[in-house]
Design a protein around this motif. Structure first.
Motif, PDB file in Angstrom:
ATOM      1  N   VAL A 129      57.189  37.103  11.514  1.00 53.94           N
ATOM      2  CA  VAL A 129      56.074  38.058  11.481  1.00 53.94           C
ATOM      3  C   VAL A 129      56.140  38.910  10.225  1.00 53.94           C
ATOM      4  N   ILE A 130      57.339  39.392   9.896  1.00 51.27           N
ATOM      5  CA  ILE A 130      57.508  40.211   8.686  1.00 51.27           C
ATOM      6  C   ILE A 130      57.151  39.402   7.442  1.00 51.27           C
ATOM      7  N   ALA A 131      57.636  38.157   7.375  1.00 53.38           N
ATOM      8  CA  ALA A 131      57.383  37.326   6.192  1.00 53.38           C
ATOM      9  C   ALA A 131      55.896  37.034   6.024  1.00 53.38           C
ATOM     10  N   ALA A 132      55.228  36.637   7.109  1.00 55.35           N
ATOM     11  CA  ALA A 132      53.806  36.309   7.020  1.00 55.35           C
ATOM     12  C   ALA A 132      52.972  37.530   6.641  1.00 55.35           C
ATOM     13  N   SER A 133      53.306  38.680   7.212  1.00 59.84           N
ATOM     14  CA  SER A 133      52.535  39.888   6.902  1.00 59.84           C
ATOM     15  C   SER A 133      52.747  40.307   5.446  1.00 59.84           C
ATOM     16  N   ARG A 134      53.963  40.094   4.917  1.00 60.44           N
ATOM     17  CA  ARG A 134      54.203  40.431   3.503  1.00 60.44           C
ATOM     18  C   ARG A 134      53.436  39.492   2.578  1.00 60.44           C
ATOM     19  N   LEU A 135      53.299  38.243   2.979  1.00 61.91           N
ATOM     20  CA  LEU A 135      52.521  37.304   2.169  1.00 61.91           C
ATOM     21  C   LEU A 135      51.037  37.671   2.182  1.00 61.91           C
ATOM     22  N   LEU A 136      50.524  38.036   3.351  1.00 59.75           N
ATOM     23  CA  LEU A 136      49.135  38.488   3.428  1.00 59.75           C
ATOM     24  C   LEU A 136      48.938  39.755   2.588  1.00 59.75           C
ATOM     25  N   LEU A 137      49.933  40.640   2.633  1.00 62.10           N
ATOM     26  CA  LEU A 137      49.912  41.836   1.800  1.00 62.10           C
ATOM     27  C   LEU A 137      49.808  41.456   0.329  1.00 62.10           C
ATOM     28  N   ASP A 138      50.610  40.487  -0.094  1.00 62.45           N
ATOM     29  CA  ASP A 138      50.626  40.078  -1.499  1.00 62.45           C
ATOM     30  C   ASP A 138      49.284  39.481  -1.913  1.00 62.45           C
ATOM     31  N   LEU A 139      48.711  38.637  -1.040  1.00 61.86           N
ATOM     32  CA  LEU A 139      47.409  38.033  -1.355  1.00 61.86           C
ATOM     33  C   LEU A 139      46.318  39.091  -1.435  1.00 61.86           C
ATOM     34  N   GLY A 140      46.330  40.045  -0.495  1.00 66.01           N
ATOM     35  CA  GLY A 140      45.322  41.099  -0.504  1.00 66.01           C
ATOM     36  C   GLY A 140      45.501  42.057  -1.673  1.00 66.01           C
ATOM     37  N   ARG A 141      46.741  42.381  -2.003  1.00 69.74           N
ATOM     38  CA  ARG A 141      47.033  43.316  -3.093  1.00 69.74           C
ATOM     39  C   ARG A 141      46.596  42.760  -4.434  1.00 69.74           C
ATOM     40  N   ASP A 142      46.778  41.445  -4.617  1.00 68.90           N
ATOM     41  CA  ASP A 142      46.428  40.815  -5.891  1.00 68.90           C
ATOM     42  C   ASP A 142      45.035  40.205  -5.902  1.00 68.90           C
ATOM     43  N   GLY A 143      44.355  40.225  -4.753  1.00 67.42           N
ATOM     44  CA  GLY A 143      42.994  39.703  -4.679  1.00 67.42           C
ATOM     45  C   GLY A 143      42.893  38.202  -4.807  1.00 67.42           C
ATOM     46  N   ARG A 144      43.974  37.479  -4.456  1.00 66.99           N
ATOM     47  CA  ARG A 144      43.953  36.021  -4.570  1.00 66.99           C
ATOM     48  C   ARG A 144      43.074  35.418  -3.491  1.00 66.99           C
ATOM     49  N   SER A 145      42.433  34.295  -3.819  1.00 68.61           N
ATOM     50  CA  SER A 145      41.601  33.532  -2.879  1.00 68.61           C
ATOM     51  C   SER A 145      40.496  34.386  -2.271  1.00 68.61           C
ATOM     52  N   GLY A 146      40.098  35.424  -2.979  1.00 69.82           N
ATOM     53  CA  GLY A 146      39.044  36.286  -2.462  1.00 69.82           C
ATOM     54  C   GLY A 146      39.460  37.091  -1.244  1.00 69.82           C
TER      55      GLY A 146
END
Length: 403
Positions: A283-300
Motif C-alpha cells: 500500500v505504501i509503495a503504490a501510494s508513493r508511485l501514484l504520488l510521484d505520477l501526480g507530482r510530476d504530471g505524468r500520463s495526464g
C-alpha cells in the motif's frame, strides 16, 4: 530510516508475502522440489537486486523504476508505462497478501471473508496514513515477531527438514521433463516471494545516508530471506503430506502443528502480524508511485494525487485510492491468480530497471554509487525475460494456471 529499520522494513514485507502466504501455492506446484524452485527464483532475483542496489543509489527517489527509466532513456511515456505496471503489481500484491491474511485468520476463527478483508484494508489505510516513521516502527516490531515464529516452526519441523534430502532423492530427478515443469511453475510463483526489494528502493527519499544505507540494506535483506525460503521449503518438502499443506488455509501453521502437538493459535496469531507487514508495504509503495505520477504530471495524472498532508507527511488521497482497489481485488480474485499476475507485471518492470542501469553505466559511473559489473544488468534482463517467456508457455499449455 536508518540501516536497522530499513532491514526490518524489507525483511518484513518479503517474508510476510512469500513465506506465510504463497509457500502453499509453491508447494502445490513443485512439491519436494520447492527448494530448487526457490533457488531458481533467487537466481532470477539476485541480479535484479544487485541492479537495484546501484541504480537506487544513483537515482534515490520515491518514484523508483519510474525515474530510473526516464533518466536512462529520456522517455516520459516509457517511464509512465513502467510506473503503471509497478502500481498494478503493488496493488495486486497487496490484494494477494490480504487474501492470505484472511485464510490464516480463518484457520483458527471463523470470520466472514468480507468483514475480515474490509477490516484489514481499513487498518492498512490508517497505519499508512499515520506516517512513514510509524509504519516503519510497526513493521520492525512485527518482523521481530515473525522471525521468532519462523525459528519456532523450523524447530518443530526439524525432522522433516533433515529428511528432505531423502525425499528429494526419491523423486524423478531435476533433469526429468515433469520435474523441470514443476520447478518452473513453482519458481514463477516463488519469484513473487522476492519482489520486496523493489519496495525497499522506493523508500529512498525517507532513508538516512541513502547512497550507502540503501544498497547495503538490500544485500542483507536478500541474504536473510533467501536462507529462510530455502530452509522452510525444505522442511515442508521433507513431509509426506505436501498436498494437504498446499491446500491448507495456513500452510506453515498446519505443517508445524499437525504431528507435534504444539498449539496452532499462537503461531497463527504471530503469522497474521507478519502478513500485515507485506500488505502495508505494498500500500505504501503504490501510494508513493501514484504520488510521484501526480507530482510530476505524468500520463495526464491529476495534481491532487501528488498532494502530501502537512500533518502526517503522507499522500492521503493516493493511499485511499490504493486501498480501495486492493479491497476490490481481495474480495473477488483468487490467491493463485493474484500472485501470478503480480509476478508477470513485476518481471516486466525488472527488465526495465536492468536495462536502465545498463544504459546509465554505459554513459557514466558516479563515485558515490556502488559499481556493479556490466554483466549484472545484462543477466538481469536475460533471466527476467526467460522467466516471462516460460510463464507464458505454462499459461498457454494450461500447466501454470492457478485458481
Amino acid at each position: 530510516m536508518g540501516l536497522g529499520t530499513l532491514i526490518f522494513y524489507g525483511t518484513g514485507t518479503i517474508l510476510g508475502a512469500g513465506i506465510f502466504v504463497v509457500v502453499g501455492e509453491v508447494m502445490g506446484k513443485a512439491g519436494a522440489l520447492a527448494p530448487i524452485a526457490y533457488a531458481a527464483a533467487g537466481l532470477v532475483a539476485v541480479f535484479t537486486a544487485l541492479s537495484f542496489a546501484e541504480i537506487a543509489a544513483r537515482v534515490p527517489t520515491a518514484g523508483g523504476p519510474i525515474d530510473y527509466t526516464e533518466k536512462a532513456f529520456g522517455s516520459p511515456a516509457l517511464a509512465a508505462t513502467v510506473g503503471w505496471l509497478l502500481i498494478i503489481a503493488n496493488i495486486v500484491s497487496g490484494a494477494t497478501i490480504t487474501t492470505g491474511f484472511v485464510s490464516y485468520l480463518n484457520s483458527f476463527i471463523d470470520v466472514p471473508q468480507w468483514i475480515a478483508t474490509t477490516g484489514l484494508v481499513a487498518a492498512l489505510a490508517i497505519i499508512s496514513i499515520a506516517g512513514m516513521k510509524q509504519s516503519a516502527w510497526f513493521m520492525t516490531t512485527t518482523t521481530l515477531v515473525g522471525i521468532g515464529t519462523l525459528l519456532i516452526m523450523l524447530w518443530l519441523l526439524r525432522d522433516s527438514l533433515l529428511g528432505w534430502p531423502a525425499a528429494f532423492a526419491q523423486g524423478e530427478g531435476v533433469g526429468s521433463a515433469s520435474a523441470a515443469t514443476a520447478i518452473l511453475a513453482g519458481a514463477f510463483l516463488a519469484i513473487y516471494s522476492f519482489i520486496g526489494f523493489g519496495d525497499v528502493a522506493q523508500t529512498a527519499e525517507e532513508v538516512k545516508d541513502v547512497k550507502k544505507t540503501l544498497p547495503l540494506a538490500m544485500w542483507l535483506v536478500l541474504i536473510i530471506v533467501f536462507v529462510f525460503y530455502i530452509t522452510v521449503s525444505a522442511a515442508l518438502g521433507g513431509r509426506d503430506d505436501i498436498q494437504d499443506i498446499a491446500s491448507a488455509d495456513a500452510p506453515l501453521v498446519y505443517a508445524a502443528t499437525q504431528d507435534t502437538g504444539f498449539p496452532a493459535l499462537p503461531l497463527a496469531i504471530a503469522s497474521l502480524f507478519v502478513i500485515v507487514n507485506g500488505a502495508l508495504t505494498q500500500v505504501i509503495a503504490a501510494s508513493r508511485l501514484l504520488l510521484d505520477l501526480g507530482r510530476d504530471g505524468r500520463s495526464g495524472m491529476p495534481s491532487w494525487l501528488g498532494r502530501v498532508n502537512e500533518t502526517t507527511n503522507t499522500p492521503i488521497i493516493a493511499t485511499l485510492l490504493t486501498v480501495g482497489v486492493v479491497l476490490a481485488l481481495a474480495l473477488f480474485v483468487p490467491l493463485g491468480t493474484l500472485a501470478s499476475g503480480t509476478s508477470l507485471a513485476i518481471l516486466v518492470v525488472f527488465i526495465a530497471v536492468n536495462a536502465s542501469l545498463w544504459k546509465l553505466k554505459r554513459e557514466s559511473q558516479p563515485d558515490d554509487a556502488p559499481d556493479m559489473w556490466m554483466i549484472v544488468p545484462i543477466l538481469g534482463v536475460v533471466f527476467c525475460t526467460l522467466t516471462v517467456i516460460g510463464q507464458i508457455v505454462l499459461w498457454v499449455t494450461g500447466i501454470g494456471s492457478s485458481g
